[in-house]
Design an enzyme around this catalytic site. Structure first.
Site, PDB file in Angstrom:
ATOM      1  N   ARG A  43       0.791  -1.236   0.000  1.00  0.00           N
ATOM      2  CA  ARG A  43       0.000   0.000   0.000  1.00  0.00           C
ATOM      3  C   ARG A  43       0.817   1.276   0.000  1.00  0.00           C
ATOM      4  NH1 ARG A  43      -5.538  -0.370   1.554  1.00  0.00           N
ATOM      5  NH2 ARG A  43      -5.683   1.883   1.445  1.00  0.00           N
ATOM      6  N   HIS A 234      -2.458 -29.343   7.427  1.00  0.00           N
ATOM      7  CA  HIS A 234      -1.181 -30.061   7.523  1.00  0.00           C
ATOM      8  C   HIS A 234      -1.352 -31.528   7.939  1.00  0.00           C
ATOM      9  CE1 HIS A 234       0.260 -26.081   7.084  1.00  0.00           C
ATOM     10  NE2 HIS A 234       0.255 -25.732   8.352  1.00  0.00           N
ATOM     11  N   LYS A 334      -0.049 -26.248  20.697  1.00  0.00           N
ATOM     12  CA  LYS A 334       0.941 -25.216  21.029  1.00  0.00           C
ATOM     13  C   LYS A 334       1.385 -25.459  22.467  1.00  0.00           C
ATOM     14  CE  LYS A 334       0.024 -22.308  17.428  1.00  0.00           C
ATOM     15  NZ  LYS A 334       1.024 -22.245  16.364  1.00  0.00           N
TER      16      LYS A 334
END
Ligand code: BG6
Length: 481
Positions: A43, A234, A334
């Site tokens: 941008r 995945h 995680k």
């Protein structure tokens, strides 16, 4: 072969963290076709030289061996160009078309490394500006949709401008060398294929464990969760590579047809089976490598009381002759105990053991991360004076060591494939939609489940219910065996 590679989102994280380092490695290895141009689009107003300086500075944040020397960067930088674009403005696409047409490169790859909500707008504008000739390929990064309907909508818009073989959907796991090795292992060797079936295999475990937390992506992650972020793409892609039938050729569609069949054979979830066979979790404070780390709800940009899962373990089956009844366990999370991505193929024990105390069955471990290799666990005689005492031994192959100079990272491989038009490692729209179709009942069941995710301490292997789910079949996760 002259090529133009346009990176939409040219100043974004994906570009400087993954794509530029991968392109630089390809350049350094002499793999980037000569006569190419790389055009970053974003941008704000800047000159080519200002953009080159921006990328140069960002290289300080990538792994030291992947950082360029000044002279190397100076040569690489000659390929880099910058163009300001407002992605909603048709005339800016017309300007891009002029830039591309002036050169008329034989291959034009447009990589959408922008926020995903811009994909449809960009594809529609590219089509309207006629930047969609047969020489053009568009590369789309995940997340591609949030559910089946949104994925279908993206595909509908992409298809209005581009043919299927022009749309390359990235799943960066497919670019990992160990995943390509899975194909080589299965279909380049005669050894495993006869055993690769229910008669010999007891269960298969796919673990994609990360020790990192959600980091700075709390806003994205709190609306996404582990099922959408890792399983739908995945983990399911790995499952298809493990379970697929041998394709008739090594062509992209021959492979993708077989992968699609696996996805269509996955046992569908019902509310009852979600309750029984899917465990979701969310991390609380704990410790990783001996250092205290905060819980998910205390991470930046995560809304208070956010019920998003940071861990999923599930059990499924592939309903066909080859795999009927064999459990496939998938697990991701995680802030788990280790960064470890691997596939474990547990074979059945010998049918009639003649050596005392030798109940241990063979297993094959396909290691994706942190190292890239293969371990085949066998039993061998110790050769001791106490008779035939068997002990576990393993054949270890370390591919990073075996093929030092040729190993390339996932993005490097995928970018080079995109430029060369090799589609094998990209996901076809029907595969992607089928994967959404399969995970959706889980998402729906969770929406109606007032219990929310189970908690687990950071630095563990997730909620105990994950082990209990596997133990119900008389199995255990690899680290518990
Ligand atoms: C991405 C996910 O697709 O894969 C991230 O969005 C995750 O949340 C990452 O951390 C893991 O990739 P890798 O290659 O580091 O295992």
């Amino acid at each position: 072969m002259a090529f133009d590679l346009v990176l939409f989102g040219g100043t974004g994280d994906l570009t400087w963290r993954k794509l530029m380092p991968a392109l630089f490695q390809a350049f350094r290895h002499g793999k980037l076709p000569a006569g190419g141009r790389i055009l970053a689009v974003a941008r704000d107003e800047r000159s080519d030289d200002e953009y080159r300086a921006f990328i140069r500075a960002k290289f300080a944040e990538v792994d030291a061996p992947k950082q360029p020397r000044d002279d190397e960067f100076a040569r690489f930088a000659e390929l880099l160009h910058y163009r300001r674009m407002d992605l909603s403005q048709p005339e800016h696409y017309a300007g891009l078309k002029t830039w591309l047409d002036e050169r008329g490169a034989a291959t034009q790859v447009l990589f959408l490394a922008t926020a995903p909500h811009l994909f449809t707008q960009i594809c529609a504008q590219l089509g309207a500006a006629r930047i969609n000739g047969p020489q053009v390929r568009v590369v789309l990064e995940k997340p591609l949709g949030h559910d089946l309907a949104s994925a279908q909508e993206i595909n509908r818009v992409v298809r209005a401008s581009f043919a299927e073989q022009q749309a390359l959907r990235i799943d960066h796991y497919l670019g990992k060398p160990s995943v390509q090795n899975l194909m080589a292992l299965r279909f380049g060797n005669a050894l495993f294929e006869p055993l690769w079936r229910r008669e010999s295999i007891a269960n298969i475990q796919i673990t994609l464990a990360e020790s990192l937390g959600v980091g700075t992506r709390g806003d994205f992650y709190s609306q996404t969760g582990a099922l959408r972020d890792m399983i739908q793409n995945h983990a399911l892609q790995l499952l298809t590579m493990i379970a697929m039938e041998p394709p008739p050729t090594n062509d992209a569609d021959a492979i993708r047809d077989e992968k699609l069949k696996v996805l269509k054979s996955l046992k569908p979830f019902t509310p009852e089976s979600v309750a029984r066979d899917v465990v979701r979790g969310q991390y609380r404070a704990g410790s990783i490598d001996g250092k205290p780390v905060p819980g998910y709800l205390d991470e930046p940009k995560v809304p208070a009381d956010n019920g998003t899962e940071t861990f999923v373990a599930l059990r499924t089956e592939v309903n066909n002759w080859r795999w009927a009844g064999v459990p496939f366990y998938l697990r991701t999370g995680k802030r788990l105990a280790a960064r470890q991505a691997q596939i474990v193929v547990n074979f059945r024990p010998v049918p009639h053991p003649i050596f005392p105390g030798s109940a241990r069955a063979n297993k094959l471990v396909i290691k994706l991360q942190p190292e890239d290799g293969l371990e085949l666990h066998l039993l061998a005689s110790k050769g001791s004076s106490q008779g035939e005492l068997l002990a576990p031994v393993s054949l270890d192959l370390d591919f990073d060591k075996a093929f030092t100079s040729e190993r390339v990272g996932a993005y490097e491989r995928l970018l080079m494939d995109a430029i060369a038009g090799r589609l094998n490692l990209f996901v076809r729209s029907d595969e992607q939609e089928q994967a959404w179709r399969w995970v959706e009942p889980v998402l729906h069941a969770w929406e109606h489940d007032p219990n929310g995710p189970r908690v687990y301490a950071a630095g563990t292997w997730g909620p105990p219910a994950s082990s209990a789910m596997v133990a119900r079949d008389g199995c255990a996760w690899d680290e518990e065996q």
